[in-house]
Design an enzyme around this catalytic site. Structure first.
Site, PDB file in Angstrom:
ATOM      1  N   GLY A 113       3.543 -19.550 -11.858  1.00 43.34           N
ATOM      2  CA  GLY A 113       3.143 -20.621 -12.767  1.00 43.34           C
ATOM      3  C   GLY A 113       2.589 -21.822 -12.010  1.00 43.34           C
ATOM      4  O   GLY A 113       1.521 -22.339 -12.339  1.00 43.34           O
ATOM      5  N   TRP A 116       1.389 -21.810  -9.060  1.00 43.92           N
ATOM      6  CA  TRP A 116       0.132 -21.408  -8.411  1.00 43.92           C
ATOM      7  C   TRP A 116      -1.048 -21.594  -9.369  1.00 43.92           C
ATOM      8  O   TRP A 116      -2.140 -21.985  -8.957  1.00 43.92           O
ATOM      9  CB  TRP A 116       0.227 -19.951  -7.953  1.00 43.92           C
ATOM     10  CG  TRP A 116      -1.102 -19.361  -7.580  1.00 43.92           C
ATOM     11  CD1 TRP A 116      -1.762 -19.549  -6.399  1.00 43.92           C
ATOM     12  CD2 TRP A 116      -1.944 -18.534  -8.390  1.00 43.92           C
ATOM     13  NE1 TRP A 116      -2.958 -18.880  -6.429  1.00 43.92           N
ATOM     14  CE2 TRP A 116      -3.100 -18.254  -7.635  1.00 43.92           C
ATOM     15  CE3 TRP A 116      -1.820 -18.008  -9.673  1.00 43.92           C
ATOM     16  CZ2 TRP A 116      -4.134 -17.476  -8.122  1.00 43.92           C
ATOM     17  CZ3 TRP A 116      -2.847 -17.231 -10.158  1.00 43.92           C
ATOM     18  CH2 TRP A 116      -3.978 -16.967  -9.392  1.00 43.92           C
ATOM     19  N   HIS A 117      -0.846 -21.329 -10.674  1.00 44.17           N
ATOM     20  CA  HIS A 117      -1.933 -21.528 -11.635  1.00 44.17           C
ATOM     21  C   HIS A 117      -2.389 -22.975 -11.666  1.00 44.17           C
ATOM     22  O   HIS A 117      -3.536 -23.273 -11.979  1.00 44.17           O
ATOM     23  CB  HIS A 117      -1.496 -21.099 -13.033  1.00 44.17           C
ATOM     24  CG  HIS A 117      -1.675 -19.634 -13.289  1.00 44.17           C
ATOM     25  ND1 HIS A 117      -0.630 -18.773 -13.428  1.00 44.17           N
ATOM     26  CD2 HIS A 117      -2.791 -18.878 -13.415  1.00 44.17           C
ATOM     27  CE1 HIS A 117      -1.088 -17.542 -13.637  1.00 44.17           C
ATOM     28  NE2 HIS A 117      -2.394 -17.575 -13.624  1.00 44.17           N
ATOM     29  N   GLY A 118      -1.501 -23.894 -11.373  1.00 48.22           N
ATOM     30  CA  GLY A 118      -1.880 -25.305 -11.341  1.00 48.22           C
ATOM     31  C   GLY A 118      -0.659 -26.168 -11.585  1.00 48.22           C
ATOM     32  O   GLY A 118       0.270 -25.764 -12.277  1.00 48.22           O
TER      33      GLY A 118
END
Lengths: 79, 382
Positions: B314, B316-318
């Site tokens: 999660g 890593w997605h932003g």
């Protein structure tokens, strides 16, 4: 050595049958999953000093007790 | 120019693949062509911004230097935990900067494909430590990182698999079959991304105004299907283009919406990402926690592993509230699924029956669609 490997496998799978039926498919029987594989490799390294890296094996390389024993024995022989 | 995103790109791609095809058919080496095309197309994708180009170039050189020097040290000094940790952190550091600066809206370290390239670089460092990678040439590593079809958004290949394909010699017959497959992937991908996905995108606009339960449900489904056809379409085109250079990049999607539980879903959705996380985060976390007995039993260990794994995915997605929430949501779902499948007598008794599988499928797809609603930022904007 072979017995020790099977003992570890039985402990990981929580099933003694893996010592008798060496050709059973551990993934299909639901005895081994990602967590089990990680535990197996860790126990082999910590207890027997056999190092097998997670990403060098495919599912098909370790889906039966006999394949696991063969792989571990081969690694052990290589030192 | 956006890769696989606009029509001018496809014009260039047609020329590039035709040249590759001619070389391949005459059983000539394509490696130099691939490297030149990768560099040229990566540069085109970045555009004429000097700073972005310097960041990209600097980043790629940094990762190559790290992996080559770590391999040397590992070969000479052996398997040392601290050195490994240092190199791993150094290879992930640019991504951390990119995410932090991105969240602060500072245009630093905003590098093309950095989210995906970091997976590739980290995989190399981890496998050098594991002793699985024993040799690595400068050109192979550069090819692996710069490979234009997958540079911006994956699929995330593995270096050993990639270099094996790169150095493989195909007979004319094998190569023609491969190109046939590649062309098919390109066409299906194109259809997915530019026809079906656009259709759902248009539908999204129709249902985004009202916030009633019905409209929210419609939004979730349209967004989920839009995401799938957009991303699966892009991924297929990336895979297809690679085939013309003899590179069989692994597929990223395998009918995700037929999944009968959430674990199966992650085996079918964004496969190269979730398998990367499984191999390099989940499994290693689980090993460490069992080694140091952090949790009381295996089930707790597995659940903690899922939570950590998905939370990191999660993040890593932003660094945005709803991405982190999305990760947490899937972590909880995977943990709950694990407890259910390991503990429930009801599950063990009925899991093979048709009606159970039908119910399980229906529950799973709704949970998945709700997840997309969180991910879209339409439900909660934090």
């Amino acid at each position: 050595m072979e017995d020790k490997i099977l003992d570890i496998l039985a402990e990981v799978c929580e099933e003694d049958e893996v010592k008798d039926d060496l050709s059973m498919d551990l993934f299909e029987e639901g005895l081994l999953d990602s967590l089990g594989v990680a535990q197996l490799l860790m126990e082999l390294e910590d207890n027997l000093g056999i190092v097998i890296a997670l990403t060098e094996i495919e599912k098909e390389d370790i889906n039966t007790p006999e394949k696991i024993v063969a792989l571990a024995m081969q690694r052990n022989a290589e030192g | 120019m956006s890769l696989f995103g606009e029509f001018s790109f496809f014009g260039v791609l047609a020329i590039v693949l035709t040249v590759a095809f001619i070389l391949g058919v005459f059983e000539k080496k394509q490696n130099w062509l691939l490297l030149i095309c990768s560099i040229a197309l990566d540069v085109c994708a970045i555009g004429c911004d000097v700073r972005s180009l310097l960041f990209f170039g600097g980043y790629v050189v940094w990762e190559i230097v790290l992996s080559m020097s770590y391999l040397r040290i590992r070969t000479e000094k052996g398997r040392k935990g601290k050195t490994y940790a240092l190199f791993l952190i150094l290879s992930i550091l640019p991504l951390v900067f990119s995410k932090v600066f991105g969240a602060m809206h500072v245009p630093l370290f905003q590098i093309l494909g950095i989210s995906y390239l970091t997976f590739k670089s980290a995989q190399v460092i981890i496998e050098i430590y594991d002793g699985v990678i024993k040799e690595l040439s400068l050109s192979d590593m550069a090819q692996f990182l710069l490979f234009f079809p997958a540079v911006s958004s994956g699929p995330i290949d593995r270096s050993r698999r990639f270099t094996e394909d790169l150095n493989k010699e195909y007979t004319r017959r094998e190569y023609l079959t491969l190109c046939g497959d590649g062309l098919e992937q390109l066409l299906i991908g194109f259809l997915y991304k530019f026809v079906i996905s656009s259709l759902f995108f248009d539908l999204l606009e129709l249902v985004q105004e009202e916030r009633s339960f019905l409209y929210m449900t419609a939004y979730a489904w349209c967004y989920g299907l839009y995401m799938f056809f957009d991303f699966a379409g892009y991924s297929r085109m990336a895979v297809g283009a690679g085939y013309f250079f003899g590179i069989k990049t692994p597929h990223n999607f395998n009918l995700p919406f037929i999944s009968k539980d959430i674990k199966e879903f992650w085996d079918r959705w964004h496969i190269t990402l979730s398998h990367w996380f499984r191999d390099f985060l989940y499994s290693r976390f689980v090993m460490q926690s069992m080694r140091h007995k952090w949790f009381k039993d295996r089930l707790t260990t597995a659940c903690a592993g899922f939570l950590v794994n998905m939370l990191v995915m999660g993040i890593w997605h932003g660094l945005t509230g709803y991405y982190i929430l999305y990760g947490l949501y899937h972590g909880i779902l995977l943990a709950a699924n694990e407890v259910w499948q390991k503990k429930s007598k009801f599950y063990k008794k009925h899991k093979k029956e048709k009606w159970y599988q039908a119910v399980s499928w229906a529950v799973t797809i709704h949970l998945v669609m709700f997840g997309f609603l969180i991910f879209s930022g339409h439900l909660i904007q934090i």
